[in-house]
Design a protein around this motif. Structure first.
Motif, PDB file in Angstrom:
ATOM      1  N   SER A  29       0.840  -1.200   0.000  1.00  0.00           N
ATOM      2  CA  SER A  29       0.000   0.000   0.000  1.00  0.00           C
ATOM      3  C   SER A  29       0.872   1.245   0.000  1.00  0.00           C
ATOM      4  O   SER A  29       1.959   1.264   0.592  1.00  0.00           O
ATOM      5  CB  SER A  29      -0.900   0.025   1.240  1.00  0.00           C
ATOM      6  N   ARG A  30       0.378   2.283  -0.643  1.00  0.00           N
ATOM      7  CA  ARG A  30       1.015   3.589  -0.592  1.00  0.00           C
ATOM      8  C   ARG A  30      -0.071   4.653  -0.534  1.00  0.00           C
ATOM      9  O   ARG A  30      -1.238   4.395  -0.857  1.00  0.00           O
ATOM     10  CB  ARG A  30       1.933   3.813  -1.791  1.00  0.00           C
ATOM     11  N   PHE A  31       0.339   5.875  -0.121  1.00  0.00           N
ATOM     12  CA  PHE A  31      -0.641   6.911   0.187  1.00  0.00           C
ATOM     13  C   PHE A  31      -0.151   8.264  -0.314  1.00  0.00           C
ATOM     14  O   PHE A  31       1.007   8.637  -0.100  1.00  0.00           O
ATOM     15  CB  PHE A  31      -0.866   6.995   1.704  1.00  0.00           C
ATOM     16  N   TRP A  32      -1.063   8.980  -0.970  1.00  0.00           N
ATOM     17  CA  TRP A  32      -0.824  10.397  -1.245  1.00  0.00           C
ATOM     18  C   TRP A  32      -1.456  11.192  -0.103  1.00  0.00           C
ATOM     19  O   TRP A  32      -2.671  11.140   0.092  1.00  0.00           O
ATOM     20  CB  TRP A  32      -1.452  10.813  -2.578  1.00  0.00           C
ATOM     21  N   VAL A  33      -0.664  11.908   0.656  1.00  0.00           N
ATOM     22  CA  VAL A  33      -1.180  12.730   1.752  1.00  0.00           C
ATOM     23  C   VAL A  33      -1.522  14.097   1.170  1.00  0.00           C
ATOM     24  O   VAL A  33      -0.646  14.822   0.703  1.00  0.00           O
ATOM     25  CB  VAL A  33      -0.141  12.866   2.880  1.00  0.00           C
TER      26      VAL A  33
ATOM     27  N   GLN B 151      -2.554  -2.639  -3.416  1.00  0.00           N
ATOM     28  CA  GLN B 151      -2.391  -3.652  -4.460  1.00  0.00           C
ATOM     29  C   GLN B 151      -3.103  -4.946  -4.063  1.00  0.00           C
ATOM     30  O   GLN B 151      -3.431  -5.163  -2.882  1.00  0.00           O
ATOM     31  CB  GLN B 151      -0.904  -3.925  -4.695  1.00  0.00           C
ATOM     32  N   PRO B 152      -3.374  -5.824  -5.031  1.00  0.00           N
ATOM     33  CA  PRO B 152      -3.995  -7.107  -4.697  1.00  0.00           C
ATOM     34  C   PRO B 152      -3.228  -7.837  -3.600  1.00  0.00           C
ATOM     35  O   PRO B 152      -1.996  -7.918  -3.629  1.00  0.00           O
ATOM     36  CB  PRO B 152      -3.930  -7.869  -6.027  1.00  0.00           C
ATOM     37  N   GLY B 153      -3.952  -8.330  -2.618  1.00  0.00           N
ATOM     38  CA  GLY B 153      -3.345  -9.011  -1.485  1.00  0.00           C
ATOM     39  C   GLY B 153      -2.882  -8.091  -0.378  1.00  0.00           C
ATOM     40  O   GLY B 153      -2.454  -8.558   0.675  1.00  0.00           O
ATOM     41  N   GLY B 154      -2.953  -6.778  -0.610  1.00  0.00           N
ATOM     42  CA  GLY B 154      -2.498  -5.828   0.396  1.00  0.00           C
ATOM     43  C   GLY B 154      -3.608  -5.415   1.345  1.00  0.00           C
ATOM     44  O   GLY B 154      -4.753  -5.829   1.230  1.00  0.00           O
ATOM     45  N   GLY B 155      -3.206  -4.559   2.294  1.00  0.00           N
ATOM     46  CA  GLY B 155      -4.161  -4.056   3.266  1.00  0.00           C
ATOM     47  C   GLY B 155      -3.536  -3.977   4.638  1.00  0.00           C
ATOM     48  O   GLY B 155      -2.308  -3.936   4.779  1.00  0.00           O
ATOM     49  N   SER B 156      -4.379  -3.980   5.670  1.00  0.00           N
ATOM     50  CA  SER B 156      -3.868  -3.820   7.027  1.00  0.00           C
ATOM     51  C   SER B 156      -4.838  -4.401   8.044  1.00  0.00           C
ATOM     52  O   SER B 156      -6.058  -4.223   7.938  1.00  0.00           O
ATOM     53  CB  SER B 156      -3.646  -2.332   7.350  1.00  0.00           C
TER      54      SER B 156
ATOM     55  N   VAL C 173     -14.462   4.914  -1.752  1.00  0.00           N
ATOM     56  CA  VAL C 173     -13.777   4.140  -2.780  1.00  0.00           C
ATOM     57  C   VAL C 173     -13.989   4.786  -4.148  1.00  0.00           C
ATOM     58  O   VAL C 173     -15.119   5.098  -4.531  1.00  0.00           O
ATOM     59  CB  VAL C 173     -14.284   2.686  -2.807  1.00  0.00           C
ATOM     60  N   VAL C 174     -12.892   4.986  -4.877  1.00  0.00           N
ATOM     61  CA  VAL C 174     -12.980   5.563  -6.220  1.00  0.00           C
ATOM     62  C   VAL C 174     -12.583   4.576  -7.319  1.00  0.00           C
ATOM     63  O   VAL C 174     -12.895   4.811  -8.496  1.00  0.00           O
ATOM     64  CB  VAL C 174     -12.124   6.847  -6.341  1.00  0.00           C
ATOM     65  N   GLU C 175     -11.932   3.479  -6.953  1.00  0.00           N
ATOM     66  CA  GLU C 175     -11.541   2.496  -7.980  1.00  0.00           C
ATOM     67  C   GLU C 175     -11.264   1.157  -7.316  1.00  0.00           C
ATOM     68  O   GLU C 175     -10.650   1.099  -6.243  1.00  0.00           O
ATOM     69  CB  GLU C 175     -10.304   2.971  -8.739  1.00  0.00           C
ATOM     70  N   GLY C 176     -11.699   0.075  -7.960  1.00  0.00           N
ATOM     71  CA  GLY C 176     -11.420  -1.252  -7.447  1.00  0.00           C
ATOM     72  C   GLY C 176     -12.359  -1.652  -6.318  1.00  0.00           C
ATOM     73  O   GLY C 176     -13.439  -1.077  -6.135  1.00  0.00           O
ATOM     74  N   GLN C 177     -11.928  -2.657  -5.546  1.00  0.00           N
ATOM     75  CA  GLN C 177     -12.744  -3.193  -4.464  1.00  0.00           C
ATOM     76  C   GLN C 177     -11.907  -3.355  -3.208  1.00  0.00           C
ATOM     77  O   GLN C 177     -10.732  -3.708  -3.276  1.00  0.00           O
ATOM     78  CB  GLN C 177     -13.317  -4.563  -4.842  1.00  0.00           C
ATOM     79  N   ILE C 178     -12.526  -3.104  -2.067  1.00  0.00           N
ATOM     80  CA  ILE C 178     -11.885  -3.385  -0.788  1.00  0.00           C
ATOM     81  C   ILE C 178     -12.838  -4.216   0.065  1.00  0.00           C
ATOM     82  O   ILE C 178     -14.063  -4.097  -0.049  1.00  0.00           O
ATOM     83  CB  ILE C 178     -11.476  -2.112  -0.026  1.00  0.00           C
ATOM     84  N   THR C 179     -12.257  -5.059   0.897  1.00  0.00           N
ATOM     85  CA  THR C 179     -13.018  -5.804   1.890  1.00  0.00           C
ATOM     86  C   THR C 179     -12.740  -5.176   3.236  1.00  0.00           C
ATOM     87  O   THR C 179     -11.601  -5.168   3.710  1.00  0.00           O
ATOM     88  CB  THR C 179     -12.626  -7.286   1.884  1.00  0.00           C
ATOM     89  N   LEU C 180     -13.780  -4.621   3.850  1.00  0.00           N
ATOM     90  CA  LEU C 180     -13.650  -3.830   5.071  1.00  0.00           C
ATOM     91  C   LEU C 180     -14.367  -4.537   6.209  1.00  0.00           C
ATOM     92  O   LEU C 180     -15.543  -4.911   6.076  1.00  0.00           O
ATOM     93  CB  LEU C 180     -14.256  -2.436   4.855  1.00  0.00           C
ATOM     94  N   THR C 181     -13.665  -4.707   7.323  1.00  0.00           N
ATOM     95  CA  THR C 181     -14.263  -5.281   8.526  1.00  0.00           C
ATOM     96  C   THR C 181     -14.245  -4.228   9.620  1.00  0.00           C
ATOM     97  O   THR C 181     -13.187  -3.714   9.977  1.00  0.00           O
ATOM     98  CB  THR C 181     -13.504  -6.535   8.984  1.00  0.00           C
TER      99      THR C 181
ATOM    100  N   GLU D 161      -8.888  -8.072  -1.730  1.00  0.00           N
ATOM    101  CA  GLU D 161      -8.939  -9.485  -2.099  1.00  0.00           C
ATOM    102  C   GLU D 161      -9.210  -9.679  -3.584  1.00  0.00           C
ATOM    103  O   GLU D 161      -9.438 -10.800  -4.037  1.00  0.00           O
ATOM    104  CB  GLU D 161     -10.026 -10.184  -1.265  1.00  0.00           C
ATOM    105  N   SER D 162      -9.171  -8.573  -4.333  1.00  0.00           N
ATOM    106  CA  SER D 162      -9.411  -8.653  -5.774  1.00  0.00           C
ATOM    107  C   SER D 162      -8.088  -8.837  -6.509  1.00  0.00           C
ATOM    108  O   SER D 162      -7.017  -8.924  -5.905  1.00  0.00           O
ATOM    109  CB  SER D 162     -10.120  -7.390  -6.257  1.00  0.00           C
TER     110      SER D 162
END
Length: 272
Positions: A52-56, A76-81, A96-104, A131-132
């Motif tokens: 993962s990377r971030f624009w602050v 990126q696929p497989g990434g997260g925290s 979310v503006v692009e892609g998919q995230i799985t949020l718990t 997970e995409s």
């Protein structure tokens, strides 16, 4: 999935032949961060985030913005925290503006696609995974929650823009509308993150001058925006950062809608 268009930065670097003249501005009243400045070399990495990377694009500064920080995250696929937030007492909004995230959040898991919105209260455990098989990009707005005795912290919210009917501003014939994810009468909330939509030719017909500070990320379209004493051209992918009391107005230029993600601080006494 939303059929809306949401701009998402991709990074990279401009060629050596590109002219240096740009629309980037930083003044005592506002800042403009154009989409062309979202390059690879200005990204940040954060503890306990993988792939993962971030624009602050906003953070509290002495004498300028005071209440929030805002990132654009690329996972990126497989990434997260499993430990995305390392500070105590911090609330968050994800969009979310692009892609998919799985949020718990607090043990409940949802999949968010473009247009997906989540409010995460302070002190609540949460985690995020991609997970995409494609990168996911989303806004992450963070604020130190202002507790008030007698008011509980808000509940988590997970929804999508497409599920919410925009509220037309009075006397505008639908040219100016706001998509609200939180009930404005719910005083547990000390910030609102909304989506503002102007149809082509729509305007803010006066110079708003108020105590709320703003972050405005342009999701779609283009406009000329009045910031303090300046008219500035903005388009999808640009970010504007307005301190309290900065006069502001806009004119949507078309040919399609002009839409932005808006942060503002609300519902609390001024610190003395």
């Amino acid at each position: 999935m939303s059929d809306r268009s949401y701009y998402a930065p991709k990074g990279g670097l401009p060629p050596q032949t590109q002219l240096l003249t740009d629309r980037a501005m930083f003044t005592e009243a506002y800042a403009v961060i154009p989409k062309g400045t979202f390059s690879d070399i200005v990204t940040s990495f954060l503890p306990f985030w993988d792939k993962s990377r971030f624009w602050v694009i906003a953070r509290p500064l002495s004498g300028f913005a005071e209440t929030f920080s805002q990132y654009i995250a690329e996972v990126q696929p497989g990434g997260g925290s499993d430990r995305p937030e390392t500070d105590e007492g911090v609330e968050a909004v994800l969009f979310v503006v692009e892609g998919q995230i799985t949020l718990t959040v607090a043990g409940k898991t949802d999949r968010l696609e473009p247009g997906g919105y989540a409010y995460i209260p302070p002190g609540v455990d949460w985690s995020l995974k991609n997970e995409s098989d494609a990168p996911a990009r989303f806004h992450w707005i963070r604020k130190a929650y202002q507790y008030v005795e007698g008011l509980d912290a808000p509940d988590p919210i997970v929804t999508n823009e497409t599920l919410i009917e925009p509220t037309a501003m009075p006397d505008t014939n639908g040219a100016w509308a706001t998509t609200r994810f939180v009930d404005p009468a719910d005083l547990r909330h000390d910030m609102h993150v909304t989506i503002v939509t102007f149809q082509p030719g729509g305007v803010i017909p006066f110079a708003e001058t108020h105590v709320m500070e703003h972050g405005l990320y342009v999701l779609e379209g283009k406009a000329v925006y009045r910031l303090n004493q300046d008219w500035v051209e903005v388009e999808a992918g640009d970010f504007m950062w307005l301190r309290a009391f900065c006069p502001q107005a806009c004119y949507a230029g078309g040919p399609g809608p002009f839409r932005y993600l808006l942060y503002k601080d609300v519902n609390r006494h001024m610190p003395l």
